[in-house]
Every structure is written in C-alpha cells, then in structure tokens.
Design a protein around this motif. Structure first.
Motif, PDB file in Angstrom:
ATOM      1  N   PRO A  60      -2.897  -2.749  -2.737  1.00 45.61           N
ATOM      2  CA  PRO A  60      -2.811  -3.124  -4.637  1.00 45.61           C
ATOM      3  C   PRO A  60      -3.574  -4.252  -4.169  1.00 45.61           C
ATOM      4  O   PRO A  60      -3.800  -5.442  -3.558  1.00 45.61           O
ATOM      5  CB  PRO A  60      -1.692  -3.817  -4.724  1.00 45.61           C
ATOM      6  CG  PRO A  60      -0.484  -3.625  -3.867  1.00 45.61           C
ATOM      7  CD  PRO A  60      -1.215  -3.276  -2.356  1.00 45.61           C
ATOM      8  N   ARG A  63      -5.808  -0.278  -6.940  1.00 49.71           N
ATOM      9  CA  ARG A  63      -5.622  -0.654  -5.636  1.00 49.71           C
ATOM     10  C   ARG A  63      -7.131  -0.752  -4.471  1.00 49.71           C
ATOM     11  O   ARG A  63      -7.760  -0.264  -5.236  1.00 49.71           O
ATOM     12  CB  ARG A  63      -5.566   0.594  -4.968  1.00 49.71           C
ATOM     13  CG  ARG A  63      -3.847   0.932  -5.485  1.00 49.71           C
ATOM     14  CD  ARG A  63      -3.112   2.712  -4.037  1.00 49.71           C
ATOM     15  NE  ARG A  63      -1.412   2.406  -5.154  1.00 49.71           N
ATOM     16  CZ  ARG A  63      -1.037   2.057  -4.680  1.00 49.71           C
ATOM     17  NH1 ARG A  63      -0.799   1.435  -3.683  1.00 49.71           N
ATOM     18  NH2 ARG A  63       0.263   2.431  -5.370  1.00 49.71           N
ATOM     19  N   ALA A 100       0.736  -1.374   0.195  1.00 50.41           N
ATOM     20  CA  ALA A 100       0.306  -0.042  -0.284  1.00 50.41           C
ATOM     21  C   ALA A 100       0.935   0.916   0.136  1.00 50.41           C
ATOM     22  O   ALA A 100       0.563   2.496  -0.176  1.00 50.41           O
ATOM     23  CB  ALA A 100      -0.901   0.148   1.212  1.00 50.41           C
TER      24      ALA A 100
END
Length: 557
Positions: free
Chosen positions: A181, A175, A163
């Motif tokens: 992700p 995301r 992240a």
C-alpha cells in the motif's frame, strides 16, 4: 397584517426569477414576506420612519441562492481541522500538515482533508510525504471529492493494511509494483482506516454546521439540500439541536444516507428519522444513494471500459455500489414510502442504472410530486438525455467541474476517449431536451460560491486568477461550447431550480409577493457586465425572511 414595510430595497436592479423573468427596481418586506415588487414609486406608500430602507445604488437584488447538493457540517468541520483546501501543491500540503500537527500536539489523530488530485502524479498521493512531517500519529485526510483518502504509514499500521490485505468489494487500495500500500485508499477502502478514528462528537458536528452555515450565507446561499445526513456524517442530531436553539437560519432539506451494505430493512429507521426531524427550517425528507465513484480513480460506473495511458481498452468499468436489480427494488420502496430519492451518479452506466430504477418506481407506484433527482451527471449517454424530462427527474449539476482544468485534462479525458469525453456535463443538451436543471456545489469538494459555479456554466471555462492552479488550457479553451447555457438559465438553476428540488418553490426561489424575503444583494447587475466577468461579482448582503444573516465588511450601507 397591514401597515408599513419593515424593510425596503430601492434604487436597484431586481431580477425576480419569476415565470416572466420580470425586472423591477424596488421590493418591500413586511414580517419576513414580500409585499410589493415594482418601481420605487410603487412601494413609497409602504415606507415610513420605522422602515429600514436599503439603497441599492444600482446593485442587483436576487432571490437567495439555493444549493441542491452540499455538505455544510463536513465542510465547516474541515475548515476547523487540518484544512488542505488553501493549498495547491504537494509541498503546500506538507507544510499545512506539519503546521497543524505542531499546533495540535495533543491530537491523537491528524484529520481534516481537502487535497486536490491534480497535485500528485496519477492523482494519488503517497504516504512518504506524510511520514516526513508526522510519523508518530496516524493521519487520515480525504481529498476534495471525498472519494479517496491520503494516509500515513502509522495509520496503515494501526489498520493492519499490508500487501496481503485484499481490496474491499466497493473500493481499492493503491499499491506499488510489489503490492505494498502506497498511502491512498479509494471508496470503500477508506473505511479500513476511517473506522479507527475516534467518532466526531455531537458538539463538533454542531460547530461544523454553524461554521458551514456562516460560510454559505456569506456567499448568498439561503437554503440547501445536505447530500449526506448519516453514515460517516452523523449530523441529524446536530441539525435538530441547532434548529431547536434557533440558530439554523437557513432552510435545509436533509438527504438521509442509504447504507449500500444493507437493504430494505433500513427503510423503517429512515421513516423514523424523517418523522422526528420536522422543524420549521429543517426536514429530512430525502434519501441519498451513492451509486458509483469517480472517473479519476476508475470507480465511476461506465458502459464501456476505461482506456489505458496508450488509449487501449482495459478491463475496468468502475463500480456499481448497489446492484442494479437491488437498486430498482430499493428506489421503488423509497418512492412508495414518500421519500425523495437523491442519487449520486458520475458515469454513464450509473446514470442509466439510476434512471432505470426511477422509471421502475414510477411504473410500480404511479407518478407523484417527490421530485427525484440525479446529482453530478459527469457522463451521460446521449440516449439517456431525453429520459430526464420524460420521467420528471431533475438534473442536479455541479457546474464548476465543467472546464479543461488539470484534473480533466490529465486524469479524465485520456481515459475516456474522444467520443465519450464529449458526453460530459451536458447542461445545454439537458435543457434543450426539456429537463429541469438544478445547481449545487458539492462543497467542500469544490468552491461553494454560486457566482463561480454560474460563471463556468455560461462560459465552460475558468477565469484568469484560476490559471495558476488549473493550467492555461482551463482559461483559454472552451470545454464543449455547445453545452454552455445562458445566464438567465444558470441563475434560475441556482434559485428556482434548486428551490423546486427542495420543495421550497412555493416559499422562496423567486422575488414575488407572498414569498419569504430570502434575498441576496450583489455588487453589480450581472446582466450588464461581460459574461466572462460573472465570477468577479461579490455578495454584499444575504437576508432570510427579511433578516440580514450576512454582510460583507466592505459593502456600502
């Protein structure tokens, strides 16, 4: 050289694609060159017992198709790896990956590709699907257009993508709401994982090239421009090795990759690569510049902002991978160095930036015969249409995409808005403006079959058999009917149009005396069947310099 013909085609329909669009019934070939075109009686004196005679039995003989934008080594390699192209749904892809992983227990990475964005919500797959079928090994699978990759958790872990990882300047990490992700990487973000994959070996590239060549020959393709030679497709040496062994049966122009993270300092290396690449059937005389991404991931460079799901403007205008000022300098220098420039441009801003750069090169260096071209041309602002003819820039189009398939209906039109959506794939407008049109497939992004590409160019819709994957609208509704072109123009774009781009128009691309016998036999006369049946035509045989390089197993002798 005189004497009897080595090969003769008789009793057929010959569409020559010469300037007069002549029709004939027979062709004679000697030593790989066409020596006669006319009626059966016109070649009778050239035929004796040593001549191989092909009775066309009313079938059509065309010049061999030429693909102006294609990736044969990569497409062939994809066929040999975890090939997702036969699938259509998330479930299909999961089964294919599971089966491939089980069948290749020693593979350190699961690589391949070919998934379709239309199979996933918002066009983006998630890592959990891959984690469920292969959690122990990293997985990296680009989609069909090569602008996004699907990865599993293990691949993200190895790459250290979390992240807290920022998006690269030329890409985006998909995301969730918390910034974690989700398993899709777009454009430059793909390299975060791709750079960890063991390099493809020279032998693997050669195997991919040969598999790709076999596939294209079976579809009647005798020549092409490879749109990426270099970068992630380190294929120059593979082409040279295959050519030196006499195994390159196609005619190929290689477009050397322009590294957008470097500048003019790379031109010296490109010149050296061009100089060492000259072979009888291969030369690396072009340079490929990727100017933007694709609409579906909002990375195509557009003049006005993309819309959101409610039709409201956003702050997203896509990416210009090369700064427009730098692009003008780069193109001017490449033009001065004698390179043909081959630009990827999807969005209307990218198209305009490319035309501006080519115009600047012409102003600085003067006109020439390098035949620069812009590929894809999904969105072209109406003001830019006449500039193609004015600047002598070839419109290099991939017509199979010009229909209301699911990706267009769900992931494109809503985010462009009603007016801009009508500027897509303006083949008819380009032809009417005087532009020269060349066709390519971008395989393995989509089908390499020229007959399917031509079908959409003249119908602007798909056919019944494609309805299951593409949706009913793709079959029932004509996509921008005013942009349809006639069949003769479409056939010419896939023969002489692409031959012009490849500087092969004096060698092939039409059936005329003195030209190479690069030919394709179809199972029917395209012009005597309904226009909505073009896709159903089949290639029976393909010839390069009079030698048969492919034959359909069920075709008559």
């Amino acid at each position: 050289m005189t004497g009897p013909a080595h090969l003769a085609f008789v009793n057929g329909v010959v569409h020559t694609v010469d300037r007069r669009r002549t029709r004939a019934r027979a062709v004679a070939v000697r030593a790989g060159r066409i020596v006669a075109v006319g009626d059966d009686a016109d070649i009778r004196d050239l035929v004796d017992g040593s001549t191989e005679v092909v009775d066309l039995r009313g079938r059509m003989l065309l010049p061999g198709f030429q693909d102006a934008h294609v990736h044969p080594p990569g497409g062939g390699l994809e066929m040999l790896r975890c090939d997702l192209n036969p699938g259509a749904t998330r479930e299909d892809y999961a089964w294919i990956v599971r089966d491939y992983a089980r069948g290749h227990p020693d593979a350190a990475w699961i690589v391949g590709g070919g998934w379709s964005m239309s199979a996933f919500p918002n066009g983006t797959p998630t890592r959990d699907v891959l984690d469920a079928v292969v959690a122990d090994r990293p997985t990296y699978l680009p989609n069909r257009d090569g602008h996004s990759a699907w990865v599993n958790s293990r691949a993200l872990e190895l790459a250290g993508v979390t992240a807290g990882t920022p998006d690269p300047h030329d890409g985006r990490i998909e995301r969730d709401a918390d910034g974690v992700p989700t398993g899709a990487l777009h454009e430059g973000a793909m390299r975060l994982v791709e750079d960890l994959i063991p390099p493809t070996t020279a032998r693997e590239w050669e195997e991919g090239l040969l598999a790709g060549q076999e596939h294209l020959h079976a579809l009647g393709i005798t020549a092409w421009q490879d749109a990426i030679v270099g970068g992630g497709y380190d294929t120059l040496d593979a082409y040279l090795a295959v050519a030196d062994r006499g195994e390159l049966t196609a005619r190929v122009v290689g477009a050397l990759w322009w590294d957008r993270n470097r500048g003019a300092e790379q031109i010296e290396g490109l010149v050296a690569a061009r100089e060492r690449s000259e072979r009888d059937r291969f030369r690396a005389s072009a340079v490929k510049i990727m100017q933007d991404g694709v609409v579906e991931t909002f990375t195509a460079a557009v003049l006005e902002p993309y819309l959101d799901e409610h039709g409201r403007p956003t702050d997203r205008r896509g990416l210009s991978f090369v700064d427009p000022e730098a692009l003008r300098d780069d193109v001017r220098l490449l033009d001065a160095a004698g390179f043909q420039v081959h630009v990827h441009a999807i969005g209307d801003r990218a198209v305009r930036e490319s035309l501006d750069a080519l115009e600047a090169a012409r102003a600085a260096n003067g006109p020439n015969d390098l035949r620069h071209h812009i590929a894809h041309l999904q969105i072209v602002h109406p003001d830019d249409l006449p500039r193609f003819a004015m600047l002598g820039v070839v419109a290099n189009a991939q017509p199979l995409w010009a229909s209301y398939e699911a990706q267009m209906a769900d992931l494109t039109v809503p985010f462009l808005g009603p007016e801009r959506a009508t500027w897509q794939y303006p083949f008819g407008s380009l032809v009417r403006s005087g532009a020269r049109l060349a066709f390519g497939s971008d395989w393995s992004v989509s089908s390499a079959n020229p007959l399917e590409e031509i079908h959409v160019a003249v119908n602007r819709r798909l056919w019944e058999e494609e309805a299951a994957q593409a949706g009913r609208r793709a079959v029932e509704e004509i996509f921008l009917p005013e942009e349809r072109i006639d069949l003769e123009t479409a056939v010419e774009a896939f023969t002489m149009g692409s031959a012009y781009v490849n500087h092969l128009d004096d060698v092939a691309g039409s059936i005329e005396i003195g030209k190479a016998a690069d030919l394709v036999v179809l199972d029917r006369d395209l012009f005597e069947h309904p226009i909505d049946e073009v896709h159903a035509a089949r290639v029976h045989a393909t010839y390069v310099e009079g030698l048969r390089v492919s034959a359909a197993p069920d075709a008559p002798d």
